[in-house]
Scaffold this active site. Structure first.
Site, PDB file in Angstrom:
ATOM      1  N   ASP A 178       0.911  -1.170  -0.132  1.00  0.00           N
ATOM      2  CA  ASP A 178       0.063  -0.077  -0.151  1.00  0.00           C
ATOM      3  C   ASP A 178       0.816   1.206  -0.053  1.00  0.00           C
ATOM      4  O   ASP A 178       1.437   1.400   0.980  1.00  0.00           O
ATOM      5  CB  ASP A 178      -1.061  -0.002   1.130  1.00  0.00           C
ATOM      6  CG  ASP A 178      -1.712   1.233   1.140  1.00  0.00           C
ATOM      7  OD1 ASP A 178      -1.565   2.182   0.570  1.00  0.00           O
ATOM      8  OD2 ASP A 178      -2.872   1.361   2.112  1.00  0.00           O
TER       9      ASP A 178
ATOM     10  N   SER B 100      -0.413  12.676 -15.347  1.00  0.00           N
ATOM     11  CA  SER B 100      -1.520  12.877 -16.232  1.00  0.00           C
ATOM     12  C   SER B 100      -1.595  14.197 -16.744  1.00  0.00           C
ATOM     13  O   SER B 100      -0.856  15.183 -16.275  1.00  0.00           O
ATOM     14  CB  SER B 100      -2.913  12.740 -15.510  1.00  0.00           C
ATOM     15  OG  SER B 100      -4.274  13.345 -15.968  1.00  0.00           O
TER      16      SER B 100
ATOM     17  N   TYR C 198      -7.223  14.895  -7.544  1.00  0.00           N
ATOM     18  CA  TYR C 198      -6.745  14.322  -8.529  1.00  0.00           C
ATOM     19  C   TYR C 198      -5.464  15.189  -8.918  1.00  0.00           C
ATOM     20  O   TYR C 198      -4.313  15.076  -8.977  1.00  0.00           O
ATOM     21  CB  TYR C 198      -7.337  13.814  -9.246  1.00  0.00           C
ATOM     22  CG  TYR C 198      -6.722  13.048 -10.230  1.00  0.00           C
ATOM     23  CD1 TYR C 198      -5.976  11.636 -10.089  1.00  0.00           C
ATOM     24  CD2 TYR C 198      -6.784  13.554 -11.872  1.00  0.00           C
ATOM     25  CE1 TYR C 198      -5.684  10.904 -11.131  1.00  0.00           C
ATOM     26  CE2 TYR C 198      -6.124  12.640 -12.756  1.00  0.00           C
ATOM     27  CZ  TYR C 198      -5.656  11.362 -12.578  1.00  0.00           C
ATOM     28  OH  TYR C 198      -5.061  10.826 -13.406  1.00  0.00           O
TER      29      TYR C 198
ATOM     30  N   SER D 239      -2.717  16.616  -6.647  1.00  0.00           N
ATOM     31  CA  SER D 239      -1.639  15.294  -6.269  1.00  0.00           C
ATOM     32  C   SER D 239      -0.840  15.318  -7.736  1.00  0.00           C
ATOM     33  O   SER D 239       0.261  15.067  -7.433  1.00  0.00           O
ATOM     34  CB  SER D 239      -2.276  14.120  -5.882  1.00  0.00           C
ATOM     35  OG  SER D 239      -3.046  13.609  -7.057  1.00  0.00           O
ATOM     36  N   LYS D 240      -1.361  15.472  -8.779  1.00  0.00           N
ATOM     37  CA  LYS D 240      -0.487  15.223 -10.017  1.00  0.00           C
ATOM     38  C   LYS D 240       0.480  16.450 -10.179  1.00  0.00           C
ATOM     39  O   LYS D 240       1.714  16.383 -10.620  1.00  0.00           O
ATOM     40  CB  LYS D 240      -1.318  14.989 -11.173  1.00  0.00           C
ATOM     41  CG  LYS D 240      -2.336  13.784 -11.174  1.00  0.00           C
ATOM     42  CD  LYS D 240      -1.414  12.531 -10.989  1.00  0.00           C
ATOM     43  CE  LYS D 240      -2.160  11.292 -11.171  1.00  0.00           C
ATOM     44  NZ  LYS D 240      -1.436   9.962 -11.022  1.00  0.00           N
TER      45      LYS D 240
END
Length: 273
Positions: free
Chosen positions: A65, A143, A156, A159-160
């Site tokens: 994890d 991404s 999202y 974090s990217k």
């Protein structure tokens, strides 16, 4: 692409139980690499390992994890114990979300940062001494959302963006050490990431708003990744839409805001109109 480049290299792939991670592990295995598959489901990894390489000595499965620091430390230790070195680390494990920030439980953003950003930080930290010894490569699979923010994906995108900043800084720190750092940014790719995406309360979305059959396949994405590693690229943005989005965002940011709003609003079940 030259298969010999990957022969006998030791490559760690996180998030290796599905999507881009699994496709990459299979491709590296077919090219003769020693592949370390990391994911939370150890049983699933064991089931998939023979599809990566028929020789069990060349595939190591490690229950991991990535949001847990000790799991990441153990992943690196197990890799070195079995293979004695690390040539490439592919930080691919990731989680998405879909909800308006005003409706969002803050635990959702924390979960995404723990998996996406901290998972990359932990694995890179513990692998770095071995990567420096081999003049290897570290990859962050981000991404185009790490270049152009996506509405209803605040956690999202954040974090990217964070992963990109972190890896860009690592690249500069080791500019003269022989370490290659690759920021790899696919556009929409067919995977399970949208089914598993978290909603406002933290529960899984359970379905995808996109026609997955029309997206780039995980196998094609993995091929682009392998080619970028062979050439020791520092940045790759995939897809016509992805490249155009980044270009328009850099030159005409407010126009990109409007185009992105319209594009996301057309999604099935979009949280805003």
């Amino acid at each position: 692409m030259e298969p010999e480049y990957f022969r006998d290299k030791v490559i760690i792939v996180t998030g290796a139980s599905s999507g881009i991670g699994l496709a990459s592990a299979r491709l590296f295995g077919s090219l003769g690499a020693n592949v370390v598959m990391a994911a939370r489901s150890y049983e699933k990894l064991l089931e998939l390992a023979p599809t990566v390489n028929g020789d069990p000595e060349k595939v190591l499965c490690v229950k991991t994890d990535v949001s847990v620091e000790e799991d990441c430390k153990n992943l690196i230790a197990k890799t070195v114990e079995q293979f004695g070195r690390i040539d490439i680390l592919v930080n691919n494990a990731g989680l998405s979300m879909r909800a308006m920030f005003k409706d969002l439980d803050l635990s959702v953003i924390k979960r995404l940062m723990d998996v996406n950003f901290w998972g990359t930080v932990y694995c890179t930290k513990f692998a770095l001494p071995y990567l420096l010894a081999t003049k290897g490569q570290v990859v962050g699979v981000i991404s185009t959302a790490g270049y152009c923010a996506l509405p209803a994906r605040t956690g999202y995108s954040s974090s990217k963006f964070a992963i990109r900043g972190f890896l860009d800084a690592i690249r500069i720190e080791h500019l003269k050490d022989g370490l290659n750092v690759l920021v790899f940014a696919p556009c929409y790719t067919s995977s399970n990431v949208r089914n598993a995406a978290l909603t406002a309360d933290g529960s899984a979305q359970g379905s995808t708003p996109l026609n997955e059959g029309r997206l780039m396949s995980a196998e094609e994405c993995a091929m682009h990744l392998a080619k970028a590693l062979e050439k020791r690229r520092s940045e790759v943005i995939l897809g016509a839409l992805g490249k155009a989005s980044v270009w328009v965002h850099r030159l005409f940011p407010r126009l990109m805001d409007r185009l992105t709003y319209k594009y996301i609003a057309r999604e099935t079940g979009s949280p805003f109109k």
